[in-house]
Design an enzyme around this catalytic site. Structure first.
Site, short mmCIF file in Angstrom:
data_model
loop_
_atom_site.label_atom_id
_atom_site.label_comp_id
_atom_site.label_asym_id
_atom_site.label_seq_id
_atom_site.Cartn_x
_atom_site.Cartn_y
_atom_site.Cartn_z
N CYS A 1 -8.81 -12.55 47.76
CA CYS A 1 -9.08 -12.75 46.33
C CYS A 1 -8.25 -13.85 45.66
O CYS A 1 -8.51 -14.18 44.50
CB CYS A 1 -8.90 -11.46 45.52
SG CYS A 1 -10.08 -10.18 45.95
N ASP A 2 -7.27 -14.41 46.34
CA ASP A 2 -6.49 -15.49 45.72
C ASP A 2 -6.03 -16.49 46.77
O ASP A 2 -4.86 -16.89 46.80
CB ASP A 2 -5.29 -14.92 44.96
CG ASP A 2 -4.70 -15.93 43.97
OD1 ASP A 2 -5.40 -16.89 43.60
OD2 ASP A 2 -3.53 -15.76 43.57
#
Length: 350
Positions: free
Chosen positions: A138-139
Site C-alpha cells: 500500500c505504500d
C-alpha cells in the site's frame, strides 16, 4: 497466529548507544543504535497515538521473518517509552541506504538498465511473498525500499521492502483512501476512494518506481486526477513492455508479481560488470516519511471495470476485488484509453 523462531529475538537496550539520527519527520524518527558486541540496529520511534500502525508493521515483519526481501526486526515486541508518550521497534540497519538516495544521487539520470532489472526483481520477490499470503504493501516507493550489502555476485546491493504501517493484512477491510503517497497511487484511488485494496495497487506503484529509476518524472494531468510518469530518454522494448504491464489503466488487467518475475525484462541476463559507482548523496535520510499523507481525489476519464483474470479472482474470493461494469463496451474502451495514456507517458517529452 503462532510464530516459531529459529532463535530468540532480542535487543539489549541498556547496552545500546545512539550513533546518529537517520531520519526524522512529523510522525516519527529513525535512529542508528550500536551494541558493543551485537552490531548496529535501526530504532524506529512513533508517537503513542500511532501505536497500532507500528504494531502492525512489527506483526508483518515477524510473519515474514527470515524472508530475504523483507526488512527484519531485531526484537519480537513493541517497546513503550518511559513516559508512555512514544513507542518504538528495532530493525536491521540498511547500511547501503534507500533506493531513493541512490536515485537522487544520479541527479535525474537513469540507472543502468541491468541494475534496474535486478533491483526490480528483488522488489517483485518481496511483493510476491506479500501477495501470496494476502498482504498488500500500500505504500511502495523508493524511500521504502532499503538497500543492504549484496550477498550475490553481480548485484550492487540487496533490496528489501520496509515500512508496513499502512499495509493491508489478510481478511481485513482496507479501502483505497487509506493507502500510500499520491504520486505512486493508481488511478482507481481517485475514481473510487472507498474501493477495496488489492495487489494491483502495488503493481502500479512498482511501475512508478521503475519509471523513477529510469529518470522518469511524474506530473498531474489535471486537478484531482492521478499522476502520470514520463521519460525523457529511450529505453529498451522489453522495459517498455514491462512498464505497460504495470500501468494498465484497469487494475485487474495489470500483471501479477509472479507474472512479472517471468517477464523478459526481469529474466534477461547480462555479463558481469564493474561494480556500480554510486555518487555520494548530498544529504542522507532514512525512512523519513509521515505515516499518513493527504490524498488527491477526483473523477477518472475512464471507468473502472471487472478483472479479466477470473482464475486469480476465484482463488482470492474472500473479499470483493472491485466494482462490476455491465457495459462491456466501456471495458474495451477502457483498455484503449489505457494504451493511449501509456504512450503519452513514454512519448510526451520526445
Amino acid at each position: 497466529m503462532d510464530i516459531k523462531y529459529d532463535e530468540p529475538l532480542y535487543v539489549h537496550e541498556l547496552s545500546l548507544q545512539t550513533v546518529r539520527v537517520l531520519g526524522q519527520g512529523a510522525f516519527g524518527s529513525v535512529s542508528l543504535k550500536a551494541h558493543p558486541g551485537l552490531g548496529l540496529y535501526a530504532k524506529k520511534t512513533s508517537s503513542i497515538r500511532l501505536k497500532e500502525n507500528l504494531k502492525k508493521e512489527l506483526r508483518i515483519m515477524l510473519y515474514f521473518r527470515n524472508h530475504p526481501r523483507i526488512v527484519q526486526v531485531s526484537s519480537d515486541h513493541l517497546h513503550l517509552g518511559i513516559l508512555l508518550k512514544d513507542c518504538y521497534i528495532y530493525m536491521e540497519y540498511a547500511s547501503e541506504g534507500s533506493l531513493d538516495e541512490v536515485i537522487s544521487s544520479f541527479g535525474g539520470k537513469p540507472l543502468p538498465e541491468h541494475v534496474i532489472g535486478r533491483t526490480t526483481r528483488m522488489i517483485l520477490q518481496g511483493l510476491e511473498a506479500l501477495h501470496e499470503h494476502g498482504y498488500v504493501h500500500c505504500d511502495l516507493k523508493p524511500e521504502n525500499i532499503l538497500l543492504f550489502p549484496s550477498t550475490s555476485l553481480g548485484d550492487p546491493w540487496d533490496a528489501k521492502l520496509a515500512d508496513f504501517g499502512l499495509s493491508k493484512e489478510p481478511n481485513t477491510y482496507h479501502v483505497l483512501k487509506s493507502a500510500g503517497t499520491n504520486m505512486y497511487m493508481p488511478p482507481e484511488v481517485s475514481e473510487d476512494p472507498e474501493g477495496l485494496v488489492g495487489p494491483a495497487l502495488d503493481i502500479w506503484s512498482l511501475g512508478c518506481v521503475v519509471f523513477e529509476m529510469f529518470g522518469g518524472k511524474s506530473t498531474q494531468m489535471e486537478v484531482g486526477v492521478s499522476y502520470v510518469w514520463k521519460l525523457e530518454q529511450e529505453i529498451s522494448p522489453v522495459a517498455i513492455d514491462f512498464l505497460r504491464q504495470c500501468h494498465k489503466w484497469h487494475p485487474w488487467n495489470r500483471a501479477s508479481a509472479t507474472e512479472l518475475l517471468n517477464h523478459p525484462f526481469i529474466m534477461q541476463r547480462v555479463p558481469l560488470r564493474v561494480p556500480l559507482l554510486i555518487p555520494s548523496p548530498t544529504k542522507i535520510q532514512y525512512l523519513e516519511r509521515p505515516l499518513f499523507t493527504p490524498r488527491v481525489r477526483g473523477p477518472l476519464p475512464t471507468p473502472i471495470g471487472p478483472r479479466k483474470r477470473q482464475q486469480e479472482a476465484a482463488t482470492m474470493g474472500k473479499e470483493a476485488q472491485g466494482s462490476v461494469v455491465k457495459d462491456k463496451s466501456k471495458v474495451e474502451q477502457n483498455d484503449v484509453d489505457s494504451e493511449e495514456l501509456f504512450m503519452y507517458e513514454l512519448c510526451n517529452s520526445c
